[in-house]
Design a protein around this motif. Structure first.
Motif, PDB file in Angstrom:
ATOM      1  N   HIS A   1     -40.890   8.952 -55.328  1.00  0.00           N
ATOM      2  CA  HIS A   1     -40.790   7.724 -54.382  1.00  0.00           C
ATOM      3  C   HIS A   1     -40.094   8.061 -53.239  1.00  0.00           C
ATOM      4  O   HIS A   1     -40.411   7.559 -52.109  1.00  0.00           O
ATOM      5  CB  HIS A   1     -40.947   6.335 -55.248  1.00  0.00           C
ATOM      6  N   ASP A   2     -38.756   8.008 -53.600  1.00  0.00           N
ATOM      7  CA  ASP A   2     -37.793   8.269 -52.553  1.00  0.00           C
ATOM      8  C   ASP A   2     -37.635   9.419 -51.914  1.00  0.00           C
ATOM      9  O   ASP A   2     -37.539  10.689 -52.482  1.00  0.00           O
ATOM     10  CB  ASP A   2     -36.262   7.882 -53.227  1.00  0.00           C
ATOM     11  N   ARG A   3     -37.842   9.497 -50.403  1.00  0.00           N
ATOM     12  CA  ARG A   3     -38.077  10.743 -49.738  1.00  0.00           C
ATOM     13  C   ARG A   3     -36.592  11.533 -49.578  1.00  0.00           C
ATOM     14  O   ARG A   3     -35.713  11.065 -49.897  1.00  0.00           O
ATOM     15  CB  ARG A   3     -38.505  10.599 -48.200  1.00  0.00           C
ATOM     16  N   ALA A   4     -36.605  12.715 -49.202  1.00  0.00           N
ATOM     17  CA  ALA A   4     -35.522  13.524 -49.015  1.00  0.00           C
ATOM     18  C   ALA A   4     -34.841  12.907 -47.583  1.00  0.00           C
ATOM     19  O   ALA A   4     -34.987  13.847 -46.686  1.00  0.00           O
ATOM     20  CB  ALA A   4     -35.523  14.870 -48.978  1.00  0.00           C
ATOM     21  N   GLY A   5     -33.954  12.164 -47.716  1.00  0.00           N
ATOM     22  CA  GLY A   5     -33.041  11.810 -46.365  1.00  0.00           C
ATOM     23  C   GLY A   5     -31.710  11.418 -46.755  1.00  0.00           C
ATOM     24  O   GLY A   5     -31.187  11.928 -47.985  1.00  0.00           O
TER      25      GLY A   5
ATOM     26  N   ASP B   1     -46.971  15.304 -48.038  1.00  0.00           N
ATOM     27  CA  ASP B   1     -46.477  14.040 -48.542  1.00  0.00           C
ATOM     28  C   ASP B   1     -45.351  13.942 -47.519  1.00  0.00           C
ATOM     29  O   ASP B   1     -44.252  14.082 -47.695  1.00  0.00           O
ATOM     30  CB  ASP B   1     -46.005  13.979 -50.126  1.00  0.00           C
ATOM     31  N   CYS B   2     -45.828  13.706 -46.248  1.00  0.00           N
ATOM     32  CA  CYS B   2     -44.644  13.477 -45.125  1.00  0.00           C
ATOM     33  C   CYS B   2     -45.241  12.476 -44.150  1.00  0.00           C
ATOM     34  O   CYS B   2     -46.210  12.040 -44.090  1.00  0.00           O
ATOM     35  CB  CYS B   2     -44.384  14.821 -44.608  1.00  0.00           C
ATOM     36  N   GLY B   3     -44.281  12.348 -43.318  1.00  0.00           N
ATOM     37  CA  GLY B   3     -44.528  11.527 -42.053  1.00  0.00           C
ATOM     38  C   GLY B   3     -43.419  10.674 -41.529  1.00  0.00           C
ATOM     39  O   GLY B   3     -42.384  10.744 -41.911  1.00  0.00           O
ATOM     40  N   SER B   4     -43.765   9.891 -40.346  1.00  0.00           N
ATOM     41  CA  SER B   4     -42.690   9.104 -39.774  1.00  0.00           C
ATOM     42  C   SER B   4     -42.820   7.785 -39.732  1.00  0.00           C
ATOM     43  O   SER B   4     -44.186   7.361 -39.726  1.00  0.00           O
ATOM     44  CB  SER B   4     -42.563   9.545 -38.413  1.00  0.00           C
ATOM     45  N   ASN B   5     -41.852   7.107 -39.932  1.00  0.00           N
ATOM     46  CA  ASN B   5     -42.293   5.131 -39.611  1.00  0.00           C
ATOM     47  C   ASN B   5     -42.118   4.848 -38.367  1.00  0.00           C
ATOM     48  O   ASN B   5     -42.107   3.831 -38.048  1.00  0.00           O
ATOM     49  CB  ASN B   5     -41.078   4.703 -40.619  1.00  0.00           C
ATOM     50  N   GLY B   6     -41.722   6.041 -37.398  1.00  0.00           N
ATOM     51  CA  GLY B   6     -41.731   5.647 -35.966  1.00  0.00           C
ATOM     52  C   GLY B   6     -40.366   5.259 -35.492  1.00  0.00           C
ATOM     53  O   GLY B   6     -40.121   4.666 -34.322  1.00  0.00           O
ATOM     54  N   ASN B   7     -39.408   5.301 -36.213  1.00  0.00           N
ATOM     55  CA  ASN B   7     -37.981   4.922 -35.934  1.00  0.00           C
ATOM     56  C   ASN B   7     -37.078   5.793 -36.386  1.00  0.00           C
ATOM     57  O   ASN B   7     -37.045   6.275 -37.754  1.00  0.00           O
ATOM     58  CB  ASN B   7     -37.743   3.464 -36.492  1.00  0.00           C
ATOM     59  N   PHE B   8     -36.385   6.418 -35.690  1.00  0.00           N
ATOM     60  CA  PHE B   8     -35.194   7.559 -36.190  1.00  0.00           C
ATOM     61  C   PHE B   8     -34.306   7.132 -37.062  1.00  0.00           C
ATOM     62  O   PHE B   8     -34.045   7.735 -38.242  1.00  0.00           O
ATOM     63  CB  PHE B   8     -34.606   8.062 -34.804  1.00  0.00           C
ATOM     64  N   ILE B   9     -33.851   5.650 -37.003  1.00  0.00           N
ATOM     65  CA  ILE B   9     -32.817   5.409 -38.075  1.00  0.00           C
ATOM     66  C   ILE B   9     -33.474   5.373 -39.325  1.00  0.00           C
ATOM     67  O   ILE B   9     -32.846   5.752 -40.478  1.00  0.00           O
ATOM     68  CB  ILE B   9     -32.112   4.149 -37.598  1.00  0.00           C
ATOM     69  N   ILE B  10     -34.663   4.509 -39.426  1.00  0.00           N
ATOM     70  CA  ILE B  10     -35.384   4.746 -40.680  1.00  0.00           C
ATOM     71  C   ILE B  10     -35.744   5.989 -41.293  1.00  0.00           C
ATOM     72  O   ILE B  10     -35.531   6.179 -42.451  1.00  0.00           O
ATOM     73  CB  ILE B  10     -36.557   3.898 -40.683  1.00  0.00           C
ATOM     74  N   ASP B  11     -36.182   6.782 -40.376  1.00  0.00           N
ATOM     75  CA  ASP B  11     -36.566   8.122 -40.774  1.00  0.00           C
ATOM     76  C   ASP B  11     -35.339   9.041 -41.293  1.00  0.00           C
ATOM     77  O   ASP B  11     -35.568   9.713 -42.192  1.00  0.00           O
ATOM     78  CB  ASP B  11     -37.128   8.988 -39.605  1.00  0.00           C
ATOM     79  N   TYR B  12     -34.413   8.774 -40.599  1.00  0.00           N
ATOM     80  CA  TYR B  12     -33.006   9.771 -41.063  1.00  0.00           C
ATOM     81  C   TYR B  12     -32.615   9.021 -42.551  1.00  0.00           C
ATOM     82  O   TYR B  12     -32.039   9.902 -43.387  1.00  0.00           O
ATOM     83  CB  TYR B  12     -32.045   9.464 -40.011  1.00  0.00           C
ATOM     84  N   PHE B  13     -32.697   7.911 -42.520  1.00  0.00           N
ATOM     85  CA  PHE B  13     -32.175   7.060 -43.699  1.00  0.00           C
ATOM     86  C   PHE B  13     -32.860   7.461 -45.058  1.00  0.00           C
ATOM     87  O   PHE B  13     -32.587   8.005 -46.041  1.00  0.00           O
ATOM     88  CB  PHE B  13     -31.997   5.595 -43.521  1.00  0.00           C
ATOM     89  N   TRP B  14     -34.355   7.365 -44.900  1.00  0.00           N
ATOM     90  CA  TRP B  14     -35.270   7.350 -45.892  1.00  0.00           C
ATOM     91  C   TRP B  14     -35.812   8.767 -46.157  1.00  0.00           C
ATOM     92  O   TRP B  14     -36.285   9.054 -47.272  1.00  0.00           O
ATOM     93  CB  TRP B  14     -36.294   6.212 -45.780  1.00  0.00           C
TER      94      TRP B  14
END
Length: 474
Positions: A297-301, A207-220
């Motif tokens: 639902h909310d990831r650890a970010g 249950d992991c992965g990237s949205n392709g954007n550092f800001i989004i990934d760091y935040f969420w």
């Protein structure tokens, strides 16, 4: 096995999406639903701009808000007007930065690291029954040690023992709260960066992965259920650090007020007592929280982890922090009325969740308010292609609104904030913030359920009226 009810049929059992109540065959399987997974690029809610501008703006805003609230509470009598007036001068700006943007105070770090080490040790050493949470979209079943109540009691006992024997000084913690939170903020920023890389390169589950954007990934976040050396990250940040800090702060601030004035005001007693009831209820129900939107639902970010490490200790305790230097003596009648109203709100908030939990335990073989519970059998497909079934609640509180519990949560926060009075906005900030947060969350949850259940969710809303929080209004 799953009940032999046709999908979409109105039956007598409940669910609320966001803390789903599925059939026994899937072992309480609601999954994480739609939202921030590696393949998804957005989330829907009340607040706009969630793609990039929203997360970036919230990071900047919250990083500034935390020290501003602390300084305003401690040095500006809780007045934001006074704070910004002082900040406008060169001398005032330098004073604020020198006082609160100080993440290298050794005494502050001693308190922070000591607290973290103690709570991490309790997580590992205190026994508890294994609790299996809901199956995720990838088929992972999170397993927790249900020791929240034990850790809660031990922490409170240890806190009073530490104060009594002079290991910690409550007044010193109150006075150093700015540097303490600066230290925690530095730790949390680095920790969230670590979690970003962990989710991408060595995740604990699929249950992991990237949205392709550092800001989004760091935040969420990039991982839903990260664990480090066996410790569950979100149990630590959300429960053992954030929620436990909230409880400890109630007692620390009350003791600090006593050290300053020689007594604890009735306003402090009422507010701290109500928050203690609420937090005790949380730890009693902690396994239910493991099936909530925050966990499922909310990831650890940054959003969850920095929020629980830094934002929660500042904002959620702001009214009690304010009370330390602003004691208000309520009449016995007023104090009792506020306390009773607050306890009633907390109980009703719990009762909504209890109604759902009783359903889970009985697989719907129960009555709600004297009648057989009603439900809609809904099919959905997980990411691995498995078709599953959930039961959508149409009875009791959930017949009124899908998130009716939020009404009582907001009322409870109002009753433990109002004892401070309304001389300044500061004591009521948490109530306003919580209202915005929960309304936004209700919209997010509704969008997630619509994506997950499709036509079944449409029928659910037709049956229940589609109200999110307040029947007939919202």
């Amino acid at each position: 096995r799953a009940p032999a009810n046709p999908p979409g049929a109105l039956r007598t059992v409940p669910e609320r999406c966001g803390a789903a109540v599925p059939t026994m065959v899937e072992a309480a399987t609601s999954g994480t639903g739609s939202g921030w997974t590696g393949a998804e690029k957005g989330a829907t809610g009340l607040l706009p701009g969630r793609e990039v501008a929203g997360p970036l703006g919230l990071i900047v805003f919250t990083l500034l808000l935390s020290p501003i609230m602390t300084y305003t509470n401690f040095a500006m009598e809780g007045s934001f007007v006074a704070f910004f007036t002082k900040l406008a001068t060169e001398e005032g700006f330098a004073a604020v930065v020198a006082s609160y943007f100080t993440p290298f105070n050794p005494v502050a770090w001693r308190y922070v690291l000591g607290y973290m080490a103690f709570e991490l040790a309790l997580m590992r050493l205190v026994p508890g029954k294994p609790f299996h949470a809901t199956v995720t979209k990838t088929g992972h079943v999170p397993v927790y040690t249900a020791n929240g109540v034990q850790c809660y009691v031990i922490t409170i006992a240890a806190l009073f023992a530490a104060v009594h024997y002079g290991v910690i000084d409550a007044l010193e913690i109150y006075q150093l709260f700015g540097p303490i939170m600066s230290s925690v903020t530095l730790f949390a920023l680095v920790f969230c960066l670590f979690l970003y890389f962990k989710g991408l390169y060595f995740p604990s589950t699929r249950d992991c992965g990237s949205n392709g954007n550092f800001i989004i990934d760091y935040f969420w976040g990039t991982e839903l259920y990260p664990r480090v050396l066996g410790w569950d990250v979100k149990v630590f940040t959300n429960c053992r650090f954030g929620m436990m800090w909230w409880q400890c702060a109630m007692f620390v601030y009350a003791i600090a007020q006593y050290q300053l004035y020689g007594y604890v005001s009735s306003s402090m007693l009422v507010s701290a007592a109500l928050q203690t009831v609420y937090i005790a209820k949380f730890f009693w129900w902690e396994t239910g929280y493991f099936n909530s939107m925050d966990i499922q639902h909310d990831r650890a970010g940054y959003y969850i982890c920095w929020g629980c490490l830094c934002y929660l200790p500042v904002v959620y305790t702001s009214q009690t922090y304010y009370m330390v230097q602003h004691p208000v003596q309520l009449s016995p009648a007023v104090a009792l009325a506020v306390f009773v109203a607050g306890v009633a709100s907390i109980y009703l908030n719990y009762d909504v969740d209890r109604q759902r939990q009783l359903f889970r335990a009985s697989n719907g073989k129960m009555k709600i308010w004297g009648k057989d519970a009603e439900y809609i059998v809904a099919k959905y497909t997980t990411a691995d292609g498995t078709q599953r079934t959930s039961l959508l609640l149409c009875s009791g509180y959930f017949r009124l609104a899908s998130h009716f519990t939020y009404v009582f949560e907001i009322l409870a926060s109002f009753f433990w904030s109002i004892p401070t009075g309304i001389q300044h906005f500061m004591p009521m900030f948490y109530v306003v913030y919580l209202t915005i947060l929960l309304v936004d969350r209700a919209f997010r949850d509704q969008a997630r359920c619509q994506t997950k259940y499709g036509e079944y969710w449409t029928k659910y809303e037709q049956v229940t009226g589609g109200w999110k929080i307040i029947p007939g209004l919202l």
